[in-house]
Write an enzyme that holds these catalytic residues in place. Structure first.
Site, PDB file in Angstrom:
ATOM      1  N   ASP A   9     -46.669 -50.536 -61.398  1.00 45.01           N
ATOM      2  CA  ASP A   9     -47.281 -49.863 -60.472  1.00 45.01           C
ATOM      3  C   ASP A   9     -46.162 -50.305 -59.674  1.00 45.01           C
ATOM      4  OD1 ASP A   9     -48.282 -49.323 -57.986  1.00 45.01           O
ATOM      5  OD2 ASP A   9     -50.213 -49.887 -58.666  1.00 45.01           O
ATOM      6  N   ILE A  10     -45.435 -49.556 -58.771  1.00 43.05           N
ATOM      7  CA  ILE A  10     -44.432 -49.654 -57.792  1.00 43.05           C
ATOM      8  C   ILE A  10     -44.688 -50.651 -56.641  1.00 43.05           C
ATOM      9  CG2 ILE A  10     -44.641 -47.728 -56.248  1.00 43.05           C
ATOM     10  CD1 ILE A  10     -41.404 -47.232 -56.629  1.00 43.05           C
ATOM     11  N   ASP A  33     -47.864 -42.925 -52.203  1.00 41.60           N
ATOM     12  CA  ASP A  33     -47.806 -42.817 -50.750  1.00 41.60           C
ATOM     13  C   ASP A  33     -48.949 -43.732 -50.281  1.00 41.60           C
ATOM     14  OD1 ASP A  33     -46.651 -42.519 -48.049  1.00 41.60           O
ATOM     15  OD2 ASP A  33     -47.544 -40.467 -48.035  1.00 41.60           O
ATOM     16  N   THR A 121     -44.146 -35.533 -59.027  1.00 46.37           N
ATOM     17  CA  THR A 121     -44.794 -35.291 -60.501  1.00 46.37           C
ATOM     18  C   THR A 121     -46.434 -35.451 -60.368  1.00 46.37           C
ATOM     19  OG1 THR A 121     -44.670 -37.463 -61.287  1.00 46.37           O
ATOM     20  CG2 THR A 121     -42.854 -36.062 -61.773  1.00 46.37           C
ATOM     21  N   GLY A 122     -46.869 -36.076 -59.389  1.00 45.37           N
ATOM     22  CA  GLY A 122     -48.298 -36.046 -58.824  1.00 45.37           C
ATOM     23  C   GLY A 122     -48.823 -34.668 -58.429  1.00 45.37           C
ATOM     24  N   ILE A 123     -49.482 -34.800 -57.259  1.00 43.13           N
ATOM     25  CA  ILE A 123     -50.279 -33.622 -56.583  1.00 43.13           C
ATOM     26  C   ILE A 123     -49.021 -32.589 -56.162  1.00 43.13           C
ATOM     27  CG2 ILE A 123     -52.149 -34.868 -55.717  1.00 43.13           C
ATOM     28  CD1 ILE A 123     -50.683 -34.876 -52.797  1.00 43.13           C
TER      29      ILE A 123
END
Length: 169
Positions: A9-10, A33, A121-123
């Site tokens: 997890d960043i 974000d 690459t997500g939403i």
């Protein structure tokens, strides 16, 4: 310069800077974000609001920098990835711009270690395989990459991790 891949997890990564897959408002959202804003605390949001007041947000492909608040890194570079629709070639160029502009901004701020999430690459539905290829190619071709000690691609899921691992092998 060393390129690494991590499945993590960043918001847990301790580097000079992590990159946030932000939206144009810079006011937080979902995914990476939202996690960065939640853990980083109000200082990040306050700095993003100041940037918005100064320049009206952040355009797709561009990047801005804030401190990292409560995160283990020192800075957050916020970049706005493209939504995968319409002109696919333009979207690929804009995604490459996210990586290039983040790296340029990092060098302007004497950042030597930087961690990237899987931008768009997500939403935003950018195909993970295409996004991984663009990310790695852009970093490898960055003209001043040797000024970094380490660039990390942080993958939250197995699919992205496997894609990056194969491309970096």
């Amino acid at each position: 310069m060393k390129i690494e891949i991590q499945k993590s997890d960043i918001i847990e990564i301790a580097t000079d800077a992590i990159v946030n897959a932000a939206n144009t408002s810079l006011l937080g959202g979902g995914g990476v974000d939202g996690a960065i804003h939640r853990k980083g605390g109000k200082q990040i949001l306050e700095e993003c609001v100041a940037i918005r007041n100064r320049q009206g947000g952040c355009d797709v492909g561009q990047a801005v920098i804030t401190t990292a608040g409560n995160l283990p890194s020192k800075f957050v570079i916020h970049t706005v990835g493209p939504v995968w629709n319409g002109d696919k070639e333009e979207k690929k160029k804009l995604l490459a711009d996210c990586y290039r502009n983040s790296l340029e901004l990092a060098l302007q701020n004497n950042i030597k270690t930087i961690a990237f999430p899987n931008i768009s690459t997500g939403i935003y539905h950018f195909p993970k395989d295409k996004a991984a290829e663009i990310a790695i190619k852009t970093v490898k071709e960055f003209p001043r990459k040797e000024e970094f000690e380490k660039i990390i691609f942080v993958c939250f899921d197995d699919e992205n991790y496997d894609l990056y691992k194969a491309l970096l092998a």
